[in-house]
Design an enzyme around this catalytic site. Structure first.
Site, short mmCIF file in Angstrom:
data_model
loop_
_atom_site.label_atom_id
_atom_site.label_comp_id
_atom_site.label_asym_id
_atom_site.label_seq_id
_atom_site.Cartn_x
_atom_site.Cartn_y
_atom_site.Cartn_z
N HIS A 295 -2.34 3.49 11.04
CA HIS A 295 -3.23 4.61 10.74
C HIS A 295 -4.39 4.23 9.84
O HIS A 295 -5.52 4.63 10.09
CB HIS A 295 -2.38 5.70 10.06
N GLU B 189 0.29 17.85 0.90
CA GLU B 189 0.69 16.68 1.70
C GLU B 189 1.63 15.82 0.87
O GLU B 189 1.75 16.00 -0.35
CB GLU B 189 -0.54 15.90 2.19
N ARG C 55 4.20 8.06 2.23
CA ARG C 55 4.09 7.88 3.68
C ARG C 55 4.82 6.62 4.18
O ARG C 55 5.43 6.63 5.25
CB ARG C 55 2.60 7.76 3.98
N ARG D 128 -1.73 4.19 0.59
CA ARG D 128 -2.72 5.24 0.28
C ARG D 128 -2.07 6.62 0.19
O ARG D 128 -1.25 6.98 1.03
CB ARG D 128 -3.79 5.25 1.38
N HIS E 228 1.19 5.90 9.83
CA HIS E 228 1.38 7.35 9.66
C HIS E 228 2.72 7.69 10.29
O HIS E 228 3.03 7.24 11.40
CB HIS E 228 0.25 8.12 10.33
#
Ligand code: SIN
Length: 502
Positions: free
Chosen positions: A334, A116, A274, A369, A230
């Site tokens: 998110h 990811e 992100r 995060r 997100h």
């Protein structure tokens, strides 16, 4: 079995953090009541697709995982909390396996590892391809059902009960009645507040009830300005997450001319942190007046169906064949990095109150995060909070609790005007306190939120309690965003300073 004195513990919330805390506390000999807003195991955990980050792959290590976590956190993570996360992580993943979680494995039995964004290594353990949270929830719920844990479902947290300066229970609403539940300590695991925003991956119940109750009880709360958006939610129909693991497998983000525009913002392109990817998509969508596209066609129908069965099914149900054509995507709220401030054992500033999982601000996530650190954080700090109960010093209650004789309408009795006020607030937060913020927009939003709060009557329905919680969090979020004048991580003020990833 521990020799600790037996205490009565209330755990509120039944995602991975609450289920883990409840199991550990019960196994340590405490008497545990698990209170949950809807059905046991509902919430964000069963929706989690990507997985759990763990340093298993060749060349990987806990230190590299820590370095990636700190780098994504944009300098605002607490290094001690990150060390705890990566140090305890392997034991918690082993525990999940021992409790029956069937992570995906290769033919030789080794764990399959996904990739990811912002991870330097493939290190995401997953289950059912893209159904990791559902599998974890299934296994932990089954364990809780077999444990001597009292489960109270469909119970709404109204407030914490504070006695003599300590959290000594909760006031909850169940079947229309307000009930006070006395305990020696409370572990909040109520999740985040995605419902603050018009577009969110979070379920309808993610209204920040635990953070709001902690604020009203005087516990320290921080970092609410750091809401993670997100990057890739299907831009057709109700918000549906397209896991970052899809980009980890090689899918690209393109504009309507097929150009991979994220490289304009960051050298890692689609695998940049992100917050960077989300902003790049938002800007692109704004300038092109439409959603951008996620192109996963190069992965082929067979691989997409095998690796991402849930996403494959839902996208097809919504009329897209993602093996043949790029699909429209948009960012959505998110994950809340901020929350109830805790130490390394989940203790809040209010004695007797612990917070674990998304409701907590452990310091692990900083300003942004790292993907797939949230299930890990829930498991790690859920277990640590349960272990820390042994060191809790108890004072006798100064007065016995007595439940007020009040009834309120049930959970789903949401009056039309309450629904429309919530919608108005969500749109305001999306427009002014969202991905791209300005000082003027934040000030205006704060004024509006304050007027809405001032006009709100004392909550008389469950929906009104949720709305009051959202308004309280909206005010704290907008104030915190206004006070943070420089862009960092998920908090981005425009016009942007000339930084990489801006
Ligand atoms: C995803 O699968 O993209 C979500 C993972 C996460 O939020 O950590």
């Amino acid at each position: 079995m521990s020799t600790a004195p037996r205490m009565n513990i209330v755990v509120v919330g039944s995602g991975i953090a609450g289920l883990t805390a409840a199991l550990h506390a019960s196994e340590a000999g405490h008497s545990v009541t698990l209170v949950t807003k809807s059905r046991l195991g509902d919430g964000c955990t069963p929706l989690a697709q990507g997985g759990v980050a763990g340093a298993y792959g060749p060349g990987d290590s806990a230190a590299r995982h820590a370095a990636d976590t700190l780098s994504a956190g944009a300098g605002l993570s607490d290094t001690e909390a990150v060390d705890v996360l990566v140090r305890d992580g392997a034991a918690r993943i082993a525990e999940l396996i021992a409790r029956g979680v069937a992570f995906d494995r290769a033919a030789d039995g080794s764990l399959l590892l996904g990739r990811e964004a912002a991870h330097s290594h493939a290190r995401i353990v997953h289950a059912g391809g893209d159904a990791t949270g559902a599998e974890i929830s299934r296994a932990l719920v089954a364990q809780v059902r077999q444990a001597p844990i009292e489960v109270i479902e469909n119970a709404f947290l109204i407030d914490l009960v504070v006695d003599g300066g300590s959290a000594r229970g909760i006031r909850m609403l169940r079947d229309g009645a307000l009930i006070d539940l006395e305990s020696d300590a409370v572990i909040l695991a109520t999740g985040g507040a995605g419902q603050l925003y018009a577009h969110t991956t979070n379920p309808i119940g993610a209204t920040g009830d635990g953070i709001a109750a902690a604020l009203r009880a005087g516990a320290a709360v921080a970092d609410l300005e750091f809401m993670q958006f997100h990057p890739t939610v299907l831009a057709a129909g109700p918000a549906f997450l397209i896991s970052e693991a899809v980009r980890g497998e090689g899918a690209t983000l393109i504009d309507d001319e097929g150009r991979r525009f994220v490289f304009d913002s960051h050298p890692d392109g689609e695998l940049a942190p992100r917050d960077v990817v989300s902003r790049a998509i938002a800007r692109q969508a704004e300038s092109h007046k439409g959603p951008v596209l996620l192109d996963a066609t190069m992965l082929g129908a067979e691989r997409l169906a095998a690796r991402f069965p849930t996403i494959d099914r839902v996208t097809r149900e919504r009329g897209f064949d993602w093996a043949r054509e790029p699909i429209p995507v948009t960012p959505a709220a998110h994950y809340l990095m901020g929350g109830v401030v805790t130490d390394l054992d989940g203790r809040s500033s209010l004695p007797g109150l612990f917070a674990v999982g998304e409701v907590a601000r452990t310091g692990v996530h900083g300003a942004n995060r790292l993907a797939s650190n949230s299930l890990l954080e829930g498991a790690v700090f859920g277990a640590r909070a349960a272990a820390a109960l042994e060191r809790l010093r108890l004072a006798p209650l100064t007065q016995p609790l007595s439940s007020p004789a009040t009834t309120l309408p049930p959970l789903d009795d949401r009056a039309a005007d309450e629904t429309s006020r919530r919608t108005q607030l969500q749109q305001l937060m999306w427009d002014r306190v969202g991905l791209l913020r300005t000082e003027h927009g934040l000030s205006e939003a704060l004024d509006t939120i304050r007027s809405l709060r001032a006009a709100a009557l004392s909550p008389a329905t469950l929906a009104a309690h949720e709305e009051a919680n959202l308004l309280l969090l909206a005010e704290v979020t907008a104030s915190a965003a206004l006070a943070r004048t420089t862009s960092v991580g998920a908090h981005h003020m425009t016009p942007a300073p000339a930084l990489i990833g801006a």
